[in-house]
Design a protein around this motif. Structure first.
Motif, short mmCIF file in Angstrom:
data_model
loop_
_atom_site.label_atom_id
_atom_site.label_comp_id
_atom_site.label_asym_id
_atom_site.label_seq_id
_atom_site.Cartn_x
_atom_site.Cartn_y
_atom_site.Cartn_z
N SER A 226 0.84 -1.20 0.00
CA SER A 226 0.00 0.00 0.00
C SER A 226 0.87 1.25 0.00
O SER A 226 0.53 2.25 -0.63
CB SER A 226 -0.93 0.01 1.21
N ILE A 239 -4.68 2.87 3.12
CA ILE A 239 -4.29 2.91 4.53
C ILE A 239 -3.00 2.11 4.72
O ILE A 239 -2.88 0.99 4.21
CB ILE A 239 -5.40 2.32 5.43
N THR A 247 -4.64 -4.14 4.50
CA THR A 247 -5.48 -4.05 3.30
C THR A 247 -6.30 -5.33 3.19
O THR A 247 -5.75 -6.43 3.19
CB THR A 247 -4.61 -3.88 2.04
N ASP A 266 -3.81 -2.48 -5.67
CA ASP A 266 -3.17 -2.84 -4.40
C ASP A 266 -3.99 -3.99 -3.84
O ASP A 266 -5.23 -3.95 -3.86
CB ASP A 266 -3.20 -1.63 -3.44
MG LIG Z 1 -1.77 -2.86 2.33
#
Ligand SMILES: [Mg+2]
Ligand SMILES: Nc1nc2c(ncn2[C@@H]2O[C@H](COP(=O)(O)OP(=O)(O)OP(=O)(O)O)[C@@H](O)[C@H]2O)c(=O)[nH]1
Length: 440
Positions: A226, A239, A247, A266
């Protein structure tokens, strides 16, 4: 055709909005609700007042007389103050006075039916409207301005000549030298085939321009996927925490790099997990690996390779991939016997290099956006089919009869006609125009 009407600008609050009407008698409808001092003449902007209910809207009218208009029919356009309520009132007034609400793409469909544009040029118009990059815009303009149309027409005309010559040998065998006709036919088909292959060779660049490159960012939890996404986007989109499994769902964001869209996904960190939500996320990560054009396998350079890393490296070994060693700001503990890019997502180090590597993996630098590039799946399919038929026709010059060659050439002509719309079925034509926006 019966008059149709639609709002051609986006619905919402804006400086102006344009309501457009096309079809027989649309000027009559317009003059029922619009008054002005001047005489309404084609292609002139007329200031007047639109009267409806208690509304007196001072606005502009432009009249295009058939066939010199976008649709080939009479067109009247009102340029009013922008605003949802007012625009809808103008629209309703015109409907109350005899116009019907247009369907998506109906104006352009009429332009096609009236011979103002070919089907491929109309598709170029949608591409111009939807273009998100300069490359897409250029490809759209090329289509719209008839670059593909000209190529197809040239091919079709040489095919028609070949058919005529072949049919002549069939009808008047005594007046024609069959061997010579066959020789010229063969040359024609070879030339057509060469051109078809040339056109089709642009389709991978076309796919790149239209769809961009889809990149899945994968790795075990906490390696910095991320953080890498955020660094690539230049914003804090996802985040980031030091908790493994931050995630849970895939996040997709697009950047434009050197004229090409790069769509990053992602994903949830891949590991064995009993958590039901995390498991669903991990499942999605695997699906992203399969559907992506290229995978960024992210590893933590500050720790040794784990079983989870090894599994991922094995899973992606046959895919196009770039191995990323993240956290270069920390002591390096990982070495790997493969090409990799060392980065720090946290500090934004070597992020441009990642973008460049993705771009180069797809020969992004070798696309010449000034020429004709095939971006439309329908065109690519028709040209591929045409190529197959042309190959068959070329073969049959050596081992079939004249009537079979002539039959195949007619089939080839029909296939090419699908691109321009000449020989396309009504349902496909309807489907194409339904993809247009309302008012176009
Ligand atoms: Mg992540
Ligand atoms: N030192 C250092 N820390 C980093 C770097 N990149 C990410 N981190 C840290 O690593 C931790 C995990 O980062 P994330 O980006 O959330 O990792 P992730 O791979 O998305 O993790 P999951 O979503 O849980 O799978 C955070 O504390 C980050 O600040 C880096 O380049 N250097």
């Amino acid at each position: 055709m019966k008059p149709i009407v639609a709002v051609s600008t986006p619905i919402g609050v804006g400086a102006i909005s344009i309501v457009r009407m096309s079809g027989d008698g649309c000027l009559n409808i317009a003059t029922k609700v619009f008054s002005c001092k001047e005489k309404i003449e084609p292609r002139r902007v007329i200031l007047g007042t639109f009267h409806f209910n208690n509304i007196n809207e001072k606005c502009l009218l432009v009249y295009f007389k058939a066939p010199h208009s976008y649709t080939g029919e009479d067109i009247v356009e009102f340029q009013c103050h922008g605003g949802e309520f007012l625009t809808k009132e103008v629209l309703n007034a015109l409907i109350k006075n005899g116009a019907s609400l247009a369907e998506n793409g109906e104006f352009t469909k009429r332009a096609f039916l009236n011979g103002k544009v070919s089907l491929d040029s109309a598709e170029g118009i949608i591409d111009v409207i939807n273009a998100g990059t300069e490359a897409e815009l250029k490809a759209g303009y090329n289509l719209m301005s008839g670059k593909l149309l000209t190529e197809v027409k040239t091919l079709q005309s040489s095919i028609v000549d070949a058919i005529a010559n072949l049919d002549m040998t069939l009808d008047y065998p005594e007046h024609d030298d069959e061997a010579e006709t066959l020789l010229t036919t063969k040359k024609t088909i070879s030339d057509v085939l060469k051109k078809l292959r040339e056109l089709l060779s642009t389709s991978s660049a076309g796919k790149l321009i239209k769809n961009g490159i889809t990149v899945a960012i994968v790795g075990k939890p906490n390696v910095g996927k991320s953080s890498l996404l955020n660094a690539l986007l230049g914003e804090e989109r996802a985040i980031v925490t030091d908790i493994e499994g931050t995630t849970r769902d895939t996040i997709t964001e697009t950047i434009i790099y050197k004229n090409i869209k790069i769509n990053f996904i992602d994903t949830a960190g891949v590991r064995e997990s009993d958590n039901i939500v995390e498991k669903i996320g991990i499942d999605r990560s695997y699906r992203s690996i399969n559907s992506a054009d290229i995978v960024l396998v992210v590893l933590d350079s500050s720790s040794e390779l784990t079983e989870d890393d090894k599994k991922l490296l094995d899973l992606t070994k046959d895919k196009k991939r770039i191995i990323i060693l993240n956290k270069m700001d920390k002591q390096k503990k990982l070495d790997i016997n493969e090409k990799y890019i060392l980065i720090s997502a946290k500090d934004g180090k070597n992020i441009e290099q990642v973008k460049e590597e993705i771009f180069n993996s797809f020969d992004g630098g070798n696309i010449d956006i000034s020429g004709l590039i095939l971006t439309n799946v329908r065109h690519i399919e028709a040209l591929s089919k045409a190529k197959e038929i042309a190959e068959k026709a070329l073969d049959s010059c050596d081992n079939s009869t004249t009537d079979i060659i002539s039959f195949l050439l007619k089939e080839l002509w029909v296939e090419l006609g699908k691109i321009t719309g000449e020989t396309e079925t009504e349902s496909i034509i309807d489907a194409i125009f339904s993809k247009f926006c309302l008012g176009k």
